[in-house]
Design a protein around this motif. Structure first.
Motif, short mmCIF file in Angstrom:
data_model
loop_
_atom_site.label_atom_id
_atom_site.label_comp_id
_atom_site.label_asym_id
_atom_site.label_seq_id
_atom_site.Cartn_x
_atom_site.Cartn_y
_atom_site.Cartn_z
N PHE A 72 116.60 38.22 13.82
CA PHE A 72 116.98 36.84 13.51
C PHE A 72 117.73 36.25 14.68
O PHE A 72 118.29 36.97 15.52
CB PHE A 72 117.83 36.79 12.24
N ASN A 73 117.73 34.92 14.77
CA ASN A 73 118.40 34.29 15.89
C ASN A 73 119.87 33.98 15.54
O ASN A 73 120.36 34.33 14.48
CB ASN A 73 117.66 33.01 16.33
N ARG A 74 120.54 33.32 16.45
CA ARG A 74 121.97 33.07 16.30
C ARG A 74 122.29 32.23 15.06
O ARG A 74 123.36 32.35 14.47
CB ARG A 74 122.49 32.37 17.56
N ASP A 75 121.35 31.39 14.65
CA ASP A 75 121.55 30.55 13.47
C ASP A 75 121.14 31.24 12.18
O ASP A 75 121.24 30.65 11.10
CB ASP A 75 120.76 29.24 13.62
N GLY A 76 120.69 32.47 12.28
CA GLY A 76 120.29 33.21 11.11
C GLY A 76 118.84 33.01 10.71
O GLY A 76 118.41 33.49 9.66
N TYR A 77 118.04 32.31 11.55
CA TYR A 77 116.65 32.07 11.19
C TYR A 77 115.79 33.31 11.42
O TYR A 77 115.94 34.02 12.41
CB TYR A 77 116.04 30.91 11.99
N SER A 78 114.88 33.53 10.51
CA SER A 78 113.88 34.58 10.63
C SER A 78 112.75 34.26 9.66
O SER A 78 112.99 33.69 8.59
CB SER A 78 114.48 35.95 10.29
N CYS A 79 111.54 34.59 10.04
CA CYS A 79 110.43 34.40 9.10
C CYS A 79 110.26 35.65 8.24
O CYS A 79 109.15 36.02 7.84
CB CYS A 79 109.13 34.05 9.83
N GLN A 80 111.37 36.29 7.93
CA GLN A 80 111.36 37.56 7.21
C GLN A 80 110.73 37.48 5.84
O GLN A 80 110.16 38.47 5.36
CB GLN A 80 112.79 38.09 7.08
N GLU A 81 110.82 36.33 5.17
CA GLU A 81 110.34 36.25 3.80
C GLU A 81 108.84 36.54 3.72
O GLU A 81 108.39 37.38 2.94
CB GLU A 81 110.65 34.88 3.20
N TYR A 82 108.05 35.85 4.54
CA TYR A 82 106.62 36.13 4.45
C TYR A 82 106.23 37.38 5.22
O TYR A 82 105.21 38.01 4.94
CB TYR A 82 105.76 34.92 4.83
N MET A 83 107.05 37.78 6.21
CA MET A 83 106.83 39.07 6.85
C MET A 83 106.87 40.18 5.83
O MET A 83 106.00 41.06 5.79
CB MET A 83 107.91 39.33 7.91
N LEU A 84 107.90 40.16 5.00
CA LEU A 84 108.06 41.21 3.99
C LEU A 84 106.94 41.16 2.97
O LEU A 84 106.42 42.20 2.55
CB LEU A 84 109.42 41.06 3.32
N TYR A 85 106.56 39.95 2.56
CA TYR A 85 105.48 39.81 1.58
C TYR A 85 104.19 40.45 2.09
O TYR A 85 103.56 41.27 1.39
CB TYR A 85 105.25 38.34 1.27
N PHE A 86 103.78 40.09 3.31
CA PHE A 86 102.54 40.63 3.85
C PHE A 86 102.66 42.13 4.15
O PHE A 86 101.69 42.88 3.98
CB PHE A 86 102.14 39.88 5.12
N SER A 87 103.82 42.55 4.60
CA SER A 87 104.00 43.96 4.92
C SER A 87 103.86 44.83 3.68
O SER A 87 103.26 45.91 3.72
CB SER A 87 105.36 44.18 5.58
N LYS A 88 104.42 44.37 2.57
CA LYS A 88 104.27 45.13 1.32
C LYS A 88 102.82 45.08 0.84
O LYS A 88 102.28 46.08 0.36
CB LYS A 88 105.20 44.56 0.25
N HIS A 89 102.19 43.93 1.00
CA HIS A 89 100.79 43.78 0.55
C HIS A 89 99.87 44.72 1.32
O HIS A 89 98.96 45.32 0.74
CB HIS A 89 100.34 42.33 0.74
N TYR A 90 100.11 44.86 2.63
CA TYR A 90 99.27 45.72 3.47
C TYR A 90 99.86 47.11 3.69
O TYR A 90 99.41 47.84 4.56
CB TYR A 90 99.00 45.02 4.80
N HIS A 91 100.90 47.46 2.94
CA HIS A 91 101.50 48.80 2.96
C HIS A 91 102.01 49.18 4.35
O HIS A 91 101.69 50.24 4.88
CB HIS A 91 100.48 49.84 2.47
N MET A 92 102.81 48.31 4.93
CA MET A 92 103.39 48.55 6.25
C MET A 92 104.88 48.83 6.12
O MET A 92 105.56 48.28 5.27
CB MET A 92 103.20 47.32 7.15
N ALA A 93 105.38 49.68 7.00
CA ALA A 93 106.82 49.90 7.07
C ALA A 93 107.48 48.70 7.72
O ALA A 93 106.93 48.09 8.64
CB ALA A 93 107.12 51.16 7.88
N VAL A 94 108.69 48.34 7.25
CA VAL A 94 109.40 47.19 7.81
C VAL A 94 110.86 47.54 8.05
O VAL A 94 111.63 47.72 7.11
CB VAL A 94 109.35 45.97 6.87
N PRO A 95 111.28 47.64 9.34
CA PRO A 95 112.71 47.72 9.63
C PRO A 95 113.27 46.30 9.63
O PRO A 95 112.82 45.44 10.38
CB PRO A 95 112.77 48.32 11.05
N MET A 96 114.24 46.03 8.77
CA MET A 96 114.78 44.69 8.65
C MET A 96 116.28 44.75 8.41
O MET A 96 116.76 45.57 7.63
CB MET A 96 114.12 43.95 7.48
#
Length: 206
Positions: free
Chosen positions: A159-183
Motif C-alpha cells: 500500500f502507498n503512503r495514503d493507505g491505498y491498495s487494490c487489495q480488495e479485488y486482489m484478494l477476491y481473485f486470488s481466492k477464486h484462482y487458489h493463489m497464495a496472498v501475502p498481505m
C-alpha cells in the motif's frame, strides 16, 4: 513521521518491536492457495523465480539515494538460504511506473523462454479501482496461470503512503484462482493509529 525521518537500513523488526513484528508476520498470509503445485515445484532441481511489478519491485525509495535492494532480492536470498544458492534462479522483470497492462506485455515477451516456476506480482498501488482496472488485473492472472508449464502465481499486496491498495479485488481473485496472498493486515489501523506511524512510513519507503 515525515518520509525524510525514515531511518533507511532499519529492519522491520527494529521499527515495530518483536511482539508487533511477530504478530504482523503471523497474520500476513491471508490466503494459502493450493499447495500441491508449489510442493512439486520446490522439489525440482532448479527453482526459477520471476517478479512482475513496478517501483516497489525495482527498489524505489529503498535507500537514501533513491534506489536500494528491492524485495525480489530478499525473496531470492530467502529461497537460496532454504534450498541452496545453486538451485535458485531469479529474474526481476519489474518496470517502474507501470500497471498490469505493461505486466502482460512483459510476461508475453520474456516468460515463455524463461519459464519461471513461481511468479510474484506487485501492482497493488499502481493499479486503480475502476472496472477496467479490475478486468486488466484478472486478465494478467488468467494469462499467467494458463502458461503451459503451470507456474505458481503469488500476488503481493502493498500500500502507498495514503493507505491505498487494490487489495480488495486482489484478494477476491486470488481466492477464486487458489493463489497464495501475502498481505499486510494493518492497513486501516495505520491510517488512524499514531502508534503505528513508523510502520506506515517504513513500508511505504521500502
Amino acid at each position: 513521521l515525515m518520509e525524510s525521518d525514515v531511518m533507511f537500513g532499519v529492519t522491520l523488526m527494529d521499527a515495530l518491536g518483536k511482539q508487533l513484528y511477530d504478530d504482523t508476520v503471523n497474520k500476513s498470509i491471508v490466503n494459502l492457495g493450493c499447495g500441491k503445485r508449489l510442493k512439486k515445484i520446490l522439489s525440482k532441481e532448479k527453482i526459477k523465480l520471476a517478479f512482475l511489478g513496478a517501483s516497489v519491485s525495482c527498489g524505489y525509495k529503498a535507500a537514501p539515494e533513491g534506489h536500494g535492494k528491492a524485495f525480489p532480492a530478499f525473496v531470492e536470498d530467502m529461497f537460496a538460504e532454504k534450498f541452496g544458492r545453486e538451485r535458485v534462479e531469479s529474474r526481476n522483470m519489474a518496470v517502474s511506473g507501470t500497471d498490469t497492462y505493461t505486466g502482460m506485455l512483459v510476461a508475453q515477451m520474456l516468460m515463455p523462454d524463461y519459464k519461471p516456476d513461481i511468479i510474484f506480482i506487485e501492482y497493488a498501488i499502481n493499479e486503480g479501482s475502476r472496472p477496467f482496472n479490475v478486468e486488466k488485473y484478472e486478465s494478467l492472472l488468467r494469462m499467467l496461470i494458463s502458461f503451459e508449464w503451470q507456474p505458481v502465481v503469488i500476488p503481493v499486496a502493498v500500500f502507498n503512503r495514503d493507505g491505498y491498495s487494490c487489495q480488495e479485488y486482489m484478494l477476491y481473485f486470488s481466492k477464486h484462482y487458489h493463489m497464495a496472498v501475502p498481505m499486510h493486515p494493518y492497513i486501516s489501523q495505520m491510517r488512524s493509529s499514531p502508534d503505528l506511524a513508523v510502520q506506515e512510513n517504513y513500508l511505504s519507503c521500502n
